[in-house]
Design a protein around this motif. Structure first.
Motif, PDB file in Angstrom:
ATOM      1  N   PRO A  13       0.805  -1.106  -0.056  1.00 14.34           N
ATOM      2  CA  PRO A  13      -0.162  -0.061   0.043  1.00 14.34           C
ATOM      3  C   PRO A  13       0.844   1.324  -0.005  1.00 14.34           C
ATOM      4  O   PRO A  13       1.970   1.294   0.636  1.00 14.34           O
ATOM      5  CB  PRO A  13      -0.765  -0.111   1.201  1.00 14.34           C
ATOM      6  CG  PRO A  13       0.056  -1.146   2.169  1.00 14.34           C
ATOM      7  CD  PRO A  13       0.857  -2.030   1.215  1.00 14.34           C
ATOM      8  N   PRO A  15       2.188   4.920   0.997  1.00 20.72           N
ATOM      9  CA  PRO A  15       2.321   5.509   2.397  1.00 20.72           C
ATOM     10  C   PRO A  15       1.331   6.584   2.499  1.00 20.72           C
ATOM     11  O   PRO A  15       0.701   7.175   1.537  1.00 20.72           O
ATOM     12  CB  PRO A  15       3.844   6.377   2.400  1.00 20.72           C
ATOM     13  CG  PRO A  15       4.113   6.321   0.931  1.00 20.72           C
ATOM     14  CD  PRO A  15       3.600   5.101   0.207  1.00 20.72           C
ATOM     15  N   ALA A  16       0.951   6.600   3.825  1.00 15.17           N
ATOM     16  CA  ALA A  16      -0.095   7.916   3.815  1.00 15.17           C
ATOM     17  C   ALA A  16       0.353   9.103   3.485  1.00 15.17           C
ATOM     18  O   ALA A  16       1.663   9.376   3.671  1.00 15.17           O
ATOM     19  CB  ALA A  16      -0.412   7.605   5.310  1.00 15.17           C
ATOM     20  N   PRO A  17      -0.575  10.001   3.103  1.00 16.09           N
ATOM     21  CA  PRO A  17       0.157  11.551   2.953  1.00 16.09           C
ATOM     22  C   PRO A  17       0.764  12.080   4.113  1.00 16.09           C
ATOM     23  O   PRO A  17       0.199  12.119   5.118  1.00 16.09           O
ATOM     24  CB  PRO A  17      -1.064  12.406   2.344  1.00 16.09           C
ATOM     25  CG  PRO A  17      -2.220  11.298   2.636  1.00 16.09           C
ATOM     26  CD  PRO A  17      -1.573  10.093   3.271  1.00 16.09           C
ATOM     27  N   ASN A  18       1.425  12.971   3.962  1.00 12.56           N
ATOM     28  CA  ASN A  18       2.026  13.967   4.813  1.00 12.56           C
ATOM     29  C   ASN A  18       2.956  12.811   6.001  1.00 12.56           C
ATOM     30  O   ASN A  18       2.860  13.601   7.170  1.00 12.56           O
ATOM     31  CB  ASN A  18       1.193  14.893   5.548  1.00 12.56           C
ATOM     32  CG  ASN A  18       0.433  15.820   4.561  1.00 12.56           C
ATOM     33  OD1 ASN A  18       1.102  16.076   3.527  1.00 12.56           O
ATOM     34  ND2 ASN A  18      -0.952  15.857   4.575  1.00 12.56           N
ATOM     35  N   ASN A  19       3.469  12.083   5.704  1.00 12.43           N
ATOM     36  CA  ASN A  19       4.139  11.221   6.663  1.00 12.43           C
ATOM     37  C   ASN A  19       5.587  11.831   6.812  1.00 12.43           C
ATOM     38  O   ASN A  19       6.180  12.431   5.879  1.00 12.43           O
ATOM     39  CB  ASN A  19       4.574   9.884   6.289  1.00 12.43           C
ATOM     40  CG  ASN A  19       3.496   8.896   6.463  1.00 12.43           C
ATOM     41  OD1 ASN A  19       2.484   9.424   7.451  1.00 12.43           O
ATOM     42  ND2 ASN A  19       3.321   7.702   6.050  1.00 12.43           N
TER      43      ASN A  19
END
Length: 97
Positions: A13, A15-19
């Motif tokens: 998946p 990565p989540a945004p703004n990591n």
């Protein structure tokens, strides 16, 4: 990712945004009082940006970042020359592509 996912070509998946990764030596003092890391980082960044904006508005060069400082008369000729050269170089590179 599981073995079966790799075997059948599944993609991991995104990565989540703004990591953002924060070093432990920085994160420790931020969360020492029990504040959640996200809230502590948000608060610290907001106070830093507010301080910089106030310094820029008051024209206090010792508190302003170097890129916001105003130059006094006679200074900055080298920077202006370099800026002009960079602009010419970028214009030349843009014409080649």
């Amino acid at each position: 990712m599981s073995f079966w996912g790799r075997l059948f070509g599944a993609r991991p998946p995104p990565p989540a945004p703004n990591n953002v990764v924060i070093a432990e030596d920085v994160a420790g003092p931020l969360t020492a009082d029990g504040t959640a890391l996200a809230a502590a980082v948000d608060s610290a960044l907001r106070s830093y940006l507010e301080a910089r904006a106030k310094a820029a508005a008051a024209r206090e060069p010792e508190r302003m970042p170097f890129w916001l400082r105003l130059e006094s008369a006679g200074e900055g000729r080298i920077e202006d020359d370099l800026r002009g050269r960079i602009m010419q170089r970028r214009a030349g590179e843009g014409g080649k592509t």
